[in-house]
Design an enzyme around this catalytic site. Structure first.
Site, mmCIF file in Angstrom:
data_model
loop_
_atom_site.group_PDB
_atom_site.id
_atom_site.type_symbol
_atom_site.label_atom_id
_atom_site.label_comp_id
_atom_site.label_asym_id
_atom_site.label_seq_id
_atom_site.Cartn_x
_atom_site.Cartn_y
_atom_site.Cartn_z
ATOM 1 C CD GLU A 114 10.337 -3.385 -1.723
ATOM 2 O OE1 GLU A 114 11.484 -3.156 -2.146
ATOM 3 O OE2 GLU A 114 9.329 -2.760 -2.085
ATOM 4 C CE LYS A 116 0.912 -7.433 -0.958
ATOM 5 N NZ LYS A 116 -0.083 -6.432 -0.683
ATOM 6 C CG ASP A 118 -2.960 -4.090 4.644
ATOM 7 O OD1 ASP A 118 -3.388 -3.975 3.479
ATOM 8 O OD2 ASP A 118 -3.597 -4.634 5.559
ATOM 9 C CE1 TYR A 225 4.977 -0.094 -5.096
ATOM 10 C CE2 TYR A 225 4.077 0.236 -2.900
ATOM 11 C CZ TYR A 225 3.888 0.032 -4.248
ATOM 12 O OH TYR A 225 2.628 -0.031 -4.756
ATOM 13 C CE LYS A 313 -2.183 -10.742 0.707
ATOM 14 N NZ LYS A 313 -3.039 -9.685 1.142
ATOM 15 C CB CYS A 411 -36.500 -11.209 21.802
ATOM 16 S SG CYS A 411 -35.394 -9.892 21.297
ATOM 17 C CB CYS A 414 -38.311 -6.664 22.188
ATOM 18 S SG CYS A 414 -38.639 -8.183 21.277
ATOM 19 C CB CYS A 429 -36.456 -11.546 17.862
ATOM 20 S SG CYS A 429 -37.713 -10.358 18.357
ATOM 21 C CB CYS A 434 -37.560 -6.612 18.131
ATOM 22 S SG CYS A 434 -36.039 -6.763 19.066
HETATM 23 S S1 IVH Z 1 5.587 -3.531 -5.910
HETATM 24 C C1 IVH Z 1 4.204 -4.486 -10.461
HETATM 25 N N1 IVH Z 1 6.174 -3.242 -3.355
HETATM 26 O O1 IVH Z 1 0.735 -4.480 -3.007
HETATM 27 C C2 IVH Z 1 3.719 -4.401 -9.079
HETATM 28 N N2 IVH Z 1 3.889 -3.317 -3.984
HETATM 29 O O2 IVH Z 1 -0.401 -6.517 -5.576
HETATM 30 C C3 IVH Z 1 4.486 -3.421 -8.255
HETATM 31 N N3 IVH Z 1 2.332 -3.034 -2.124
HETATM 32 O O3 IVH Z 1 -1.007 -2.908 -5.425
HETATM 33 C C4 IVH Z 1 4.114 -3.462 -6.827
HETATM 34 N N4 IVH Z 1 3.851 -2.803 -0.549
HETATM 35 O O4 IVH Z 1 0.054 -1.347 -3.857
HETATM 36 C C5 IVH Z 1 5.190 -3.359 -4.282
HETATM 37 N N5 IVH Z 1 6.824 -2.937 -1.155
HETATM 38 C C6 IVH Z 1 5.862 -3.051 -2.065
HETATM 39 C C7 IVH Z 1 4.504 -2.983 -1.707
HETATM 40 C C8 IVH Z 1 3.533 -3.132 -2.712
HETATM 41 C C9 IVH Z 1 2.555 -2.825 -0.817
HETATM 42 C C10 IVH Z 1 0.998 -3.150 -2.748
HETATM 43 C C11 IVH Z 1 0.870 -2.443 -4.057
HETATM 44 C C12 IVH Z 1 0.203 -3.390 -4.989
HETATM 45 C C13 IVH Z 1 -0.011 -4.613 -4.172
HETATM 46 C C14 IVH Z 1 0.527 -5.840 -4.864
#
Ligand code: IVH
Length: 716
Positions: A114, A116, A118, A225, A313, A411, A414, A429, A434
């Protein structure tokens, strides 16, 4: 309208609004316009104002409730919020799957892949379907109570639908959507506020806002999630959770896959990479999780993270664009830095138009020329880096960029004298007045990690200096609301004033800075060689700035190193430093009589030099005149020696499972420990997280004890 009628209307309106919230946020299929929605909403607000006794906390109008908080309360997580191991290569994903197959031989092990997200990890607790509280992850065990703020997010239901478990704690990632982030930064540019570096920081900043009314203005969303504590429901497969969440009305992932072979897992990771840019939120990877909870249980955890999941990642996003020009900027210490002016491009969630080119040598090394097509890379930050030039696309007439000729010995801001620092590969500088330097110093002084005067960002600092209201950072303390409110942030043709409201806020923050801790002040003054750590050390041993300026301890440190070889005189100094707790016997065998001091001789000299210089004397004089007295953080030598970690030196490496390195450092230091940057024989412990760097190897080589977060927690 009488009360009974009002009651009926209110109930209908609430039902209606809840329905449209559902259609909009959960089904992404609105059937009325935003305007129509606003009309319904206003009507409800009106009725509730007329009949205040009919107002109930579950009304959709009550998402924003309460007053700004003084501080967040703390919430202990009933189940810890852990983090995941990160990997950056397909090989490591392969190893992950092989490892779990080895641990559970002869079994099929389906996993879910799934996105991740951010954003910022949050936990939301529902009891009997009603939202009870929400918390940030904090250190994984205790987080901030952000209930009021989470309630402002319209996609988070106050009440779950259908058959609800008694206790249902859901975990997810709060985010600021891509469009909302762009808009927010545009507004901040217009208001002269510092920009958020990326959407994640903006989301974190929003959730940590003490005023829920401000949070309600931010277009936040959540993707759930996973679960925390669950009572009254059986969740056996993670893959069932998505539809379960949906039935309850909780927003969750739309795209996820099941796989039970390495080949399939890698394919899904690549598939996700193809579509993730179309998501409304930022993603930085894929999470691979064992589907069956029973199998998860048998796999268990390492000290830091579950063995049943891993995060992959994606590499930072790269795009090509044209480099239209090269500008020279002057920094806080006078260093001239080249900046690439780019044809604006959209990359990793925001439009970028600038890139930093650290110094003249970088331009030479990469042979960057005006007119070139360049590859830029953004690793989650707003300001990206130029990776390389696409030589095949170079215009025939592009000439090498001659930095020295471009600046013509002065510079660019200035016109003052510049000097090439032989050690620094940079031009500097030399004019302390300045305006560019002053501006950057003011900006630094007001930055979050320094005196945290939020309203004074880059643009405001620019204009304050340009219009002559401020000539050095301490001038901020003489500003008056009236004059500051009239500050023109625009141009002479198109004026745009700062405004009285902003000015009042700024002055309040400036006043608050007067009594901030001494360590913050020492950092904010931009004393050469004094970073955050040194500032903290100095503040622990001196109770006022004037005492740092003529510190016997610092002079002793310098003298000790000068006189180390003349045993006699070094003895007396050593005694004094040890008594003060500013030094301890070094542990290395060779330096039997040696001591290690809290700050080294170079830094000590640098601090003394600063306060002996005209600029430093001026700072002391003005702070006295202005009556500024930073709060003392001095700990008595006796107390310091009694702290549990006193005398222990730590080095941190890698990513810790549930706290940032800064948090860990603060915790260690609060208990008297010492955190340094490099491993030597004198290091007592190396605290290693995931992906530790070369410090880890060095520790092994020197036989320094390596510990993980769990052990640190025990010590704390
Ligand atoms: S599961 C036991 N699923 O990524 C850990 N984490 O280090 C359970 N994150 O702090 C995390 N998307 O905040 C999980 N689909 C996803 C996620 C997710 C983002 C973040 C989460 C966690 C960090 C993982």
């Amino acid at each position: 309208m009488d009360r009974t009628e009002a009651e009926k209307n209110i109930a209908q309106l609430r039902e209606e609004i809840r329905k449209h919230d559902r259609l909009y946020y959960q089904d992404a299929a609105p059937i009325i316009s935003d305007r129509e929605y606003d009309r319904l909403y206003k009507e409800l607000v009106n009725l509730e104002t007329q009949f205040p006794d009919l107002l109930t906390p579950d009304s959709p109008t009550q998402r924003v409730s309460g007053k700004p908080l003084e501080a967040f309360a703390q919430i202990q997580h009933r189940a810890p919020m852990l983090s995941l191991d990160n990997t950056y290569s397909e090989e490591e994903v392969t190893n992950f799957y092989k490892r779990i197959t080895r641990l559970l031989p002869d079994e099929k092990i389906p996993v879910v892949i799934e996105p991740k997200v951010d954003g910022v990890a949050v936990s939301v607790m529902y009891e009997h379907g009603r939202l009870k509280y929400a918390a940030t992850r904090g250190d994984g065990f205790v987080g901030d109570d952000i209930t009021q703020n989470i309630k402002t997010i319209r996609s988070v239901p106050n009440q779950l639908r259908g058959d609800v478990p008694e206790v249902f704690e859901v975990r997810g990632e709060a985010y600021l959507d891509k469009a909302g982030f762009e808009k927010l930064n545009k507004e901040r540019t217009a208001a002269g506020l510092p920009l958020f570096a990326n959407a994640r920081n903006a989301a974190a900043g929003s959730l940590k806002h003490l005023d829920p009314r401000a949070v309600a203005q931010r277009p936040l969303g959540i993707v759930f999630y996973g679960t925390g504590v669950v009572e009254g429901a059986e969740v056996e497969l993670h893959s069932k959770i998505f539809s379960f969440f949906k039935r309850l009305g909780l927003p969750t992932h739309e795209d996820w896959w099941l796989a039970d072979s390495v080949g399939e897992i890698l394919k899904r990771i690549r598939d996700l990479d193809q579509i993730r840019r179309g998501f409304p939120y930022q993603t930085d990877g894929a999470v691979i999780k064992v589907d069956a909870l029973a199998q998860r249980e048998r796999l268990g955890f390492t000290a830091k993270s579950p063995r049943w999941a891993i995060a992959y990642k994606y590499a930072a996003e790269r795009v090509e664009t044209r480099l239209n020009d090269l500008l020279i900027q002057v920094g806080r210490t006078g260093i001239l830095t080249p900046v690439a002016v780019l044809e604006p491009v959209f990359v990793s969630g925001s439009t970028v138009a600038r890139a930093t080119l650290h110094n003249e040598d970088e331009i030479k090394r990469k042979d960057i020329r005006i007119g070139d097509t360049v590859v830029i890379e953004k690793a989650g930050e707003v300001i990206p880096a130029v990776v390389e030039v696409v030589k095949s696309k170079r215009p025939r007439d592009a000439k090498p960029f001659d930095f020295a000729r471009h600046i013509q010995g002065k510079c660019p801001v200035c016109g003052g004298p510049i000097r090439r620092d032989p050690e620094f590969v940079a031009w500097r500088c030399e004019n302390l007045h300045c305006p560019a330097q002053t501006t950057r110093r003011v900006e630094f002084f007001a930055a979050r990690s320094a005196l945290d005067i939020e309203s004074i960002g880059g643009i405001v600092a620019d204009k304050l200096v340009e219009r002559g209201l401020v000539r050095e950072p301490l001038d901020l303390f003489e500003l008056k609301v009236e004059k500051l409110g009239k500050l023109n942030l625009g141009t002479d043709e198109v004026a745009r004033v700062f405004g009285e409201k902003n000015a009042t806020k700024a002055i309040k923050a400036i006043e608050r800075a007067r009594t901030l801790p001494l360590s913050r002040w020492l950092f904010a003054l931009a004393i050469p060689d004094v970073g955050k750590t040194t500032a903290t050390q100095l503040a622990r041993f001196h109770d006022a700035i004037a005492n740092v300026a003529n510190s016997q301890l610092l002079r002793d440190v310098v003298h000790y190193h000068q006189k180390r070889d003349q045993k006699e005189s070094a003895e007396e100094i050593t005694d004094r430093l040890m008594k003060a707790g500013f030094a301890e016997r070094s542990k290395g065998k060779s330096a039997k009589h040696g001591i290690v001091t809290e700050v080294g001789p170079v830094v000590a000299q640098s601090v003394l030099d600063f306060f002996a210089s005209a600029a430093g004397k001026n700072v002391l004089r003005r702070m006295k005149e202005l009556g500024i007295q930073p709060k003392s953080e001095k700990v008595s030598a006796k107390k310091a020696a009694e702290l549990p970690l006193a005398g222990n030196t730590f080095v941190l490496t890698g990513t810790l499972p549930s706290m940032t390195r800064e948090e860990a450092t603060a915790k260690i230091e609060a208990l008297g420990g010492h955190v340094t940057g490099s491993v030597s024989k004198k290091t007592d412990y190396v605290l290693a997280g995931t992906e530790p760097g070369s410090k880890f190897d060095k520790a092994k080589e020197l036989g320094v004890r390596i510990i993980h977060e769990a052990e640190l927690r025990k010590m704390l």
